[in-house]
Design a protein around this motif. Structure first.
Motif, PDB file in Angstrom:
ATOM      1  N   SER B 158       0.903  -1.184  -0.018  1.00 32.80           N
ATOM      2  CA  SER B 158       0.021  -0.022   0.203  1.00 32.80           C
ATOM      3  C   SER B 158       0.768   1.350   0.118  1.00 32.80           C
ATOM      4  N   GLY B 160       0.061   5.135   1.259  1.00 32.38           N
ATOM      5  CA  GLY B 160      -0.879   5.901   1.590  1.00 32.38           C
ATOM      6  C   GLY B 160      -1.943   5.153   1.711  1.00 32.38           C
ATOM      7  N   PRO B 161      -3.337   5.670   1.610  1.00 31.15           N
ATOM      8  CA  PRO B 161      -4.760   4.761   1.509  1.00 31.15           C
ATOM      9  C   PRO B 161      -4.765   3.861   0.558  1.00 31.15           C
ATOM     10  N   SER B 202       4.595  10.501   1.457  1.00 29.73           N
ATOM     11  CA  SER B 202       3.485   9.553   1.764  1.00 29.73           C
ATOM     12  C   SER B 202       4.224   8.201   2.532  1.00 29.73           C
ATOM     13  N   GLY B 203       3.785   7.605   3.347  1.00 29.60           N
ATOM     14  CA  GLY B 203       4.135   6.527   4.017  1.00 29.60           C
ATOM     15  C   GLY B 203       3.412   5.124   3.249  1.00 29.60           C
ATOM     16  N   GLY B 204       3.807   4.032   3.648  1.00 31.62           N
ATOM     17  CA  GLY B 204       3.346   2.842   2.780  1.00 31.62           C
ATOM     18  C   GLY B 204       3.796   1.444   3.471  1.00 31.62           C
ATOM     19  N   LEU B 205       3.272   0.413   2.906  1.00 34.03           N
ATOM     20  CA  LEU B 205       3.520  -0.933   3.420  1.00 34.03           C
ATOM     21  C   LEU B 205       4.124  -1.805   2.174  1.00 34.03           C
ATOM     22  N   VAL B 294       6.394  -4.687   6.192  1.00 35.35           N
ATOM     23  CA  VAL B 294       6.994  -3.833   7.066  1.00 35.35           C
ATOM     24  C   VAL B 294       6.134  -2.338   6.956  1.00 35.35           C
ATOM     25  N   ALA B 295       6.054  -1.588   7.744  1.00 34.91           N
ATOM     26  CA  ALA B 295       5.587  -0.099   7.811  1.00 34.91           C
ATOM     27  C   ALA B 295       6.625   0.790   7.396  1.00 34.91           C
ATOM     28  N   VAL B 296       6.327   1.571   6.421  1.00 34.74           N
ATOM     29  CA  VAL B 296       7.518   2.643   6.068  1.00 34.74           C
ATOM     30  C   VAL B 296       7.054   3.776   6.137  1.00 34.74           C
ATOM     31  N   LYS B 297       7.769   4.739   6.775  1.00 34.29           N
ATOM     32  CA  LYS B 297       7.151   6.173   7.432  1.00 34.29           C
ATOM     33  C   LYS B 297       7.215   7.148   5.954  1.00 34.29           C
ATOM     34  N   PRO B 298       6.582   8.244   5.962  1.00 33.75           N
ATOM     35  CA  PRO B 298       6.447   8.950   4.628  1.00 33.75           C
ATOM     36  C   PRO B 298       8.091   9.722   4.759  1.00 33.75           C
TER      37      PRO B 298
END
Lengths: 366, 366, 366, 366
Positions: B158, B160-161, B202-205, B294-298
C-alpha cells in the motif's frame, strides 16, 4: 547453532526446559559495584510466576532463584552472575500424550524438523518457562538502568477486543492482567472467562515505555536501537508484531503529519513537540521516551477440538488439556520489560566508546 | 561501536556516506563455488537506482558496481567479496545549508548527540544511499538461495490509503511503484502526485514472501528466524513496524482462529491448512512460505514549512528543498528483499550443524 | 565461515588477494573525533612496502592508500573507515606455473582441501599482501593509542643465528632489517646474503614492547589480554610461536625466580621490581610494559629443489622462482606492531564498562 | 566486558569462583543426538580433581557434576547443556589474610585495578577452579570429536629441568604427573619434592597432539586454526608461551630445513614427509597430526618469603601458606586437552559452510 546468548557487552545466556531440572541464566559483562541481592531478582520473577490468578496456569512453582556467583558482599564483582530456578511441579506425565503428535500453533513439528527429535515433556526448550531466565537477568539490567535514572514500564494495552481507555500507572500492579485502566481490566477478565468457557484463548497487545534514555544511544546502521528492540521482542515466543511510536499507522500518514518538530526546552535542551517517532531517530535515541508495542498471539493450547497429524503421519483430532493460561499477555508483560531493560543496558554500555574526547576524559581519571 | 556488520556466517560490512567518495560492502563467509559476475549485482542495484521515475530523487547516479575481490574465473572463492559503488552526483552544495539546523524526522540531531558532530553533507551515514551496500550483498545472498530453490519476493502492498486489491506477480516489475496490482499502482501514482503538489510525502507498506525454505531453519531462543528478520527490517531507515503472518491482528484473535491445522500433503509431508503463523513456529521455519510486512514512514524531507531548531539552539522555520523522493516505499522494496535474502542465507548456513547424524554424513564424504 | 573480521568494538574487516584488483580494509567502531589523514596511514604502509632493500621482493608497488569514507573535515566521524590499496604490479604470469602443484610450506594444498579450488595467482588470499589491510587499520589504532599516551614498538630480535646484543631505539629505523643493534643488523645482512646464495631463506624473532597501558585492561577468562595478543600474532602468516614476558623459559623456572615483587613507586603507585610476567597478570594489564616475542618461519618460497605433488597427484621436483623475500621478518615488524595496536585499542574500549561508578560518572557528564 | 564465553557455533560460557557456591558452564550450540551421560563428564573432571597425589592441593572436592539441561533420554537435544559443580571445601578463612595485600604472580592487584575491588576469597574468578567448567565442556566436545574419529591427547613434556626421553602413550595415565615416560616421571617427582622442601614451585611444558583432523579445517585470515588454539591456550591461567610444530626453533631454521615435502600416500592422498608445520598451513589443517606445546609458569603461591605491598600501599614481606600445588602442569594437562577439543569442535562445525556444492548436497538430503 548457539542461539541462547544475547548481547554484546551485557550478555546473557539462558538454559533449561519446562520439565527438566530447572531454568537458569548466566549474566556476563555486568559492571562491578552494583548492589544486588536475591530479593531484587525474586520480585521480578514473582511478576511472571504461575498460579497468581485464574488467568494463569495452575502449575505450582515457587520460582525461587538461587544466586550462584558474581556477587560478593552484596555487590556485583564483574564476574558472571549465574542464577538457577529449580522446576518443582513438572508433571511430565501430563505431557506423555503429546509426544506422539504435533500441537497446532506450537513448535513441536519445527523442533522435530530441526533436531530430528524433541524433548516432548511440555514445550521443552520453547516453553514459556524459558523466559524465567530472561526475567532474572532483566531484573539485574533494570537495577543497572536505575542507577542511571532510566526506567522501563510495560503493561497490557489490550486483550482481545478490550483496549485501555485511560492510563493510571498505579493501577497496573493492582489487577492480574496488568492493565493501567481498572475498567478495561474488568471487562477483559469477563472476556477471558467467556473464552475459557468456549475452550478458547485470546491474544492481546503489550505496550512499553522507556523513560530517561539520553539522546545518542544506539547505532546508525545494523545495530539501530529499534532494530535491537525488535529482535529482543520477537525473540519472545508468541510475539507476531512489533511497532515503534506511531508504528503501522505511518503507512497511511503524510510527512507533514508524521515528522516531530524540534524546539528548545526550558532548560535549553533540544526537545520534540510530539513523539510520533517513538523516541528513536535513525536508530539512535532522541531523548524522548521510547515507546513500542508488541502483538501477542492467543495461547495455542486450547481444549477445543483441532486437526493435526501424528509424528508418524496420521491425521487425528485433538483436544489439548493441561494447565494452560487462557491468555499469554499478562505474564509476558514483565518479559517485555526485562527484554527492554537488557537491550537498553547493553546499548548504553556500547555507547561509551563513541567519542574520542570522552574516552580521553575517562582515561585521564584513572 | 562497530554496528556496520551483520550476520554470523554469511557476514556483511557496509561503509560509505551519501556525499563521500562512494558506498561499498564486504561480504565475508560466502561459500566458494557460486557463479557470480558484476551483472548479477548490477541488476539488483538498478532496481533501487535513483531517477527511474518521477517518484524518486532526480539525483543522477549510475550506481555501477566494481567487484574488487573474492571472485576468480567467474566463481566465488570463499574469500571476502568487496564491492564499491562510486558516488557521482554528490552536489554537497545542496546540503551546506542543512549543516546549521536539525531536520525534523531525520537523524541530524541524534548524530550530533552521539558523535559530537556530523558529516552534514546530506544524510551522511544515515542516508538511504547506505542501503546500496545491502542490495549489492543481497544480490549475492539471493544467488546462494537460488541454488537451493529459495526465492524472496517483496512488493508494495500500500501507499498512503491505496492498498492492492489483487495480486499479479508479473505486474510488480512493470510499474514504478512495484505494486502487484496495476489499478492500485495507478491510483497510488495519482495520490503521490497530489502529495507532491501539497509539498508533502507518503508512507506505505511493503510485503515480502519467501518461498522454498525447508522446515527446521532458525533457532528456538534469541536467534529466532522471525527475530532476525525483525532486526534486519528495522535496521532499514524509515521502518516503523514489522509483523509476521497475521501480525498485529492476532491481538484480537482467538486461539481457535489463529492456530494453523496440520495435515499430510499428497507427497506425504507435514503441511498446514492455513498460514496465519507466516511460516515460522517457535522461531523455526515450518515449511510454509514466510510472509511478513513492514511499515515505512513518509519521506521526512518535505518542502512544506516545519518548525525546528539550529545547532546553536535557535528556533527557526524551514522548508527543505532538494532532490527527495515523495515516497520511500518503492525504492525500499529491493532493500527489504535483500535484507530478507541475507537473513535467510545466514540462517541456512548456521542450520547445518544442528544434528550429529548429518554432521557425520557430511564428514564421511570428505 | 566469515574469518576476515577482528575485534569487538574497534573492528576491522580485510579483503583482497595478492593478484586481484587490490587490497583493503574497513575499520568500524573507531571513535569519532580522531584527527586522521591519508598520510598518517601511508607512513605505516611504507614500512612494509616491497622493494625497499635487497632483502625484500622486487615487486613494484607504491601501496598508495585511498581513504574512502568515515573521515570528514580531517576527523573520524564514527562511521566505518574504508581504505583501498590498488595492486599495480601483479604479474600473474609469474604464477601460472604454480597453479598445477602444491608449494611446500604454503597454503596451496590446504586451500584446495577447504574450498575445492583456489585463486592460484600468487598466494591469493593467504599472500603476505593481505597484511596491508592490517597495517592500514593498525595505523589508525596507533593514532587512537597515541591520544592516550600508549605506544607499540616492534623490532627484529634475531635473524637466523644472529641475535641483537644491545638495544638502541633510534637504530631500528636506520637499517633495512629493523634491528635495534647496528652490528647485529650488519651480521644478519651478511647471513641473509649467504642464504640467498644457497637459494635458501631464514627465520627470525620479532619482539614488541607496548608502553603506557594502564593497569586493569583485559579480561580474566577467555578474553585475557595475552590470549588476544596470542591470537592476533598467530593470525599473521608464518608465525609459529608466541611468548609473553619470560615466555618458554618459565618452564624451567621456580616460583621464587619467576614471581615479580610488588613495591610502591615514588609517585605512590603499585610497581613491580621485575617484569618476568611481561606486563599481564591473570589476563589483565599490570601497568608494566607489555613485552612479547613471535617466532617467524623462513620464507617457504625458495629456489632450492624441493619435492612435492601436482594437483592431479603426481610426484614432482620443483624450484620456486619469483620475487620472494629471503626473510619474512623485517616486513612483518610493522604488521606485528599493527596487530598489537589493534588488540590494545579494542581492549581499552571494552574496558570502559567494567565499573558502575565510572559508568555513572560518564553519563552524569552528558 | 563479557569475556566468559568462547566459540562461534559450539559455544561455552563458564561461571563461578573458587570460594563461591560452585562452578559451572553452559554449552550452547552442541548438535542434537550425541549420547551423553554425567559419567562421561565426570571421568574428565576426575583427571583434574584435587587431592589425587602429593603434588596437588589437599583441598577436598569431589567435583561431582550435575547435568541440568540439554540432555533427554541419554542424548543431547540441541538445547544448551548446563552443568554445575558445587564447591564443598571452600575454607575461605584460609584466605581472609590475603584480602589485605597483593600476592606476587597473582591477579589480585590487576583485579583491584580493573574492578575497584575483588572477591578476595582465594583466586575468586581467576582461580584454577574456573577451569572445571572448561573441562566439563571439553568432555562434551571430545565426545563430538570421537564421533568423527578425532582425538586430542595432552601430556606433560617437562617439569623444571626434567624432560621426557621416550614416549609411551599407555604410561601417561599411570603416573600422577601425566608423563609418557616413567623414568622421567620418577625424576620429576623427586625434583618436585626438592622444590617443596625449598618452599618453592616449578614450571613445565605440556604437549598436545590432535589426531584425525581432516585437511581443510580452519580459516585463512584472523580465524586461523592455530590462532584459535593460541588464544584458547593463553586463556588458561599460567600459560606464558605457545608454539606450533617446530615452534620457536623456526627462528633459527632455513626454508630448506623447515618446509615439509608433499608426497602421495599409499591410499592416494596428499601426505607430508615431515611435520615441522605441526599440521596447519596458512591457518588451515593439512591432514597431519596437529602438534603444539604450551609453557606453564611455576605456581606463584609459595611459602618462601616474598616482598609485596598491601592494598593500602605499605611494603610488607609475605610467606603464602595454604593448600597449593607445587606445580600447575599435571592438573593443567586435561585443561589443555579440553580447550583443544573445544577449539577443534567449533572449527569443524564452522567448516561445513565453505563450499556451495557441499551445501547443496546437504540440503538435497533434507
Amino acid at each position: 547453532m548457539a542461539g541462547s546468548t544475547l548481547g554484546t557487552i551485557f550478555k546473557i545466556t539462558t538454559w533449561g526446559e519446562s520439565h527438566g531440572k530447572g531454568i537458569g541464566v548466566v549474566v556476563d559483562g555486568c559492571p562491578a559495584g552494583i548492589s544486588l541481592a536475591e530479593g531484587d531478582i525474586q520480585s521480578y520473577l514473582n511478576r511472571r510466576r504461575p498460579g497468581q490468578s485464574r488467568f494463569t496456569t495452575q502449575r505450582r512453582e515457587s520460582d525461587a532463584v538461587e544466586l550462584l556467583s558474581g556477587v560478593f558482599e552484596g555487590k556485583t564483582t564483574g564476574a558472571p552472575i549465574s542464577m538457577i530456578i529449580r522446576n518443582q511441579d513438572q508433571k511430565s506425565t501430563d505431557y506423555s500424550e503429546i509426544a506422539g503428535y504435533y500441537r497446532p500453533g506450537h513448535a513441536d513439528y519445527t523442533f522435530d524438523a530441526k533436531y530430528g527429535f524433541r524433548d516432548y515433556r511440555g514445550g521443552g526448550r520453547s516453553s514459556g518457562r524459558e523466559t524465567i531466565g530472561r526475567v532474572a537477568a532483566g531484573a539485574i539490567a533494570a537495577r543497572l538502568l536505575c542507577n542511571l535514572g532510566i526506567s522501563c514500564m510495560a503493561y497490557t494495552r489490550s486483550i482481545g477486543p478490550i483496549e485501555i481507555q485511560s492510563f493510571d500507572r498505579e493501577c497496573i500492579g493492582t489487577n492480574p492482567l496488568y492493565m493501567p485502566d481498572a475498567d478495561a481490566a474488568e471487562k477483559a477478565a469477563h472476556y477471558l472467562d467467556a473464552c475459557r468457557k468456549e475452550q478458547d484463548s485470546s491474544g492481546g497487545l503489550i505496550e512499553c515505555v522507556i523513560d530517561g534514555v539520553p539522546a545518542g544511544i544506539g547505532d546508525p546502521v545494523f545495530e539501530k536501537l529499534d532494530a535491537l528492540l525488535a529482535k529482543a521482542m520477537f525473540s519472545i515466543g508468541a510475539v507476531k508484531g512489533f511497532e515503534l511510536g506511531n508504528g503501522f499507522s505511518v503507512a497511511h500518514a503524510k510527512g507533514s503529519e508524521n515528522n516531530d518538530s524540534f524546539y528548545m526546552t526550558e532548560d535549553n535542551a533540544v526537545g520534540k513537540r510530539t513523539n510520533h517517532a517513538g523516541g528513536i531517530l535513525g536508530g539512535i535515541s532522541d531523548g524522548s521516551p521510547i515507546v513500542f508495542r508488541v502483538a501477542v498471539k492467543p495461547t495455542p493450547s486450547i481444549s477445543a477440538m483441532q486437526q493435526t497429524v501424528t509424528t508418524s503421519g496420521e491425521a487425528i483430532d485433538v483436544s489439548i488439556h493441561g494447565r494452560h493460561d487462557p491468555v499469554i499477555v499478562p505474564r509476558a508483560v514483565v518479559v517485555v520489560e526485562s527484554m527492554a531493560a537488557l537491550t537498553i543496558a547493553d546499548a548504553l554500555l556500547l555507547h561509551m566508546t563513541s567519542r574520542m574526547d570522552r574516552i580521553c576524559q575517562f582515561y585521564d581519571r584513572l
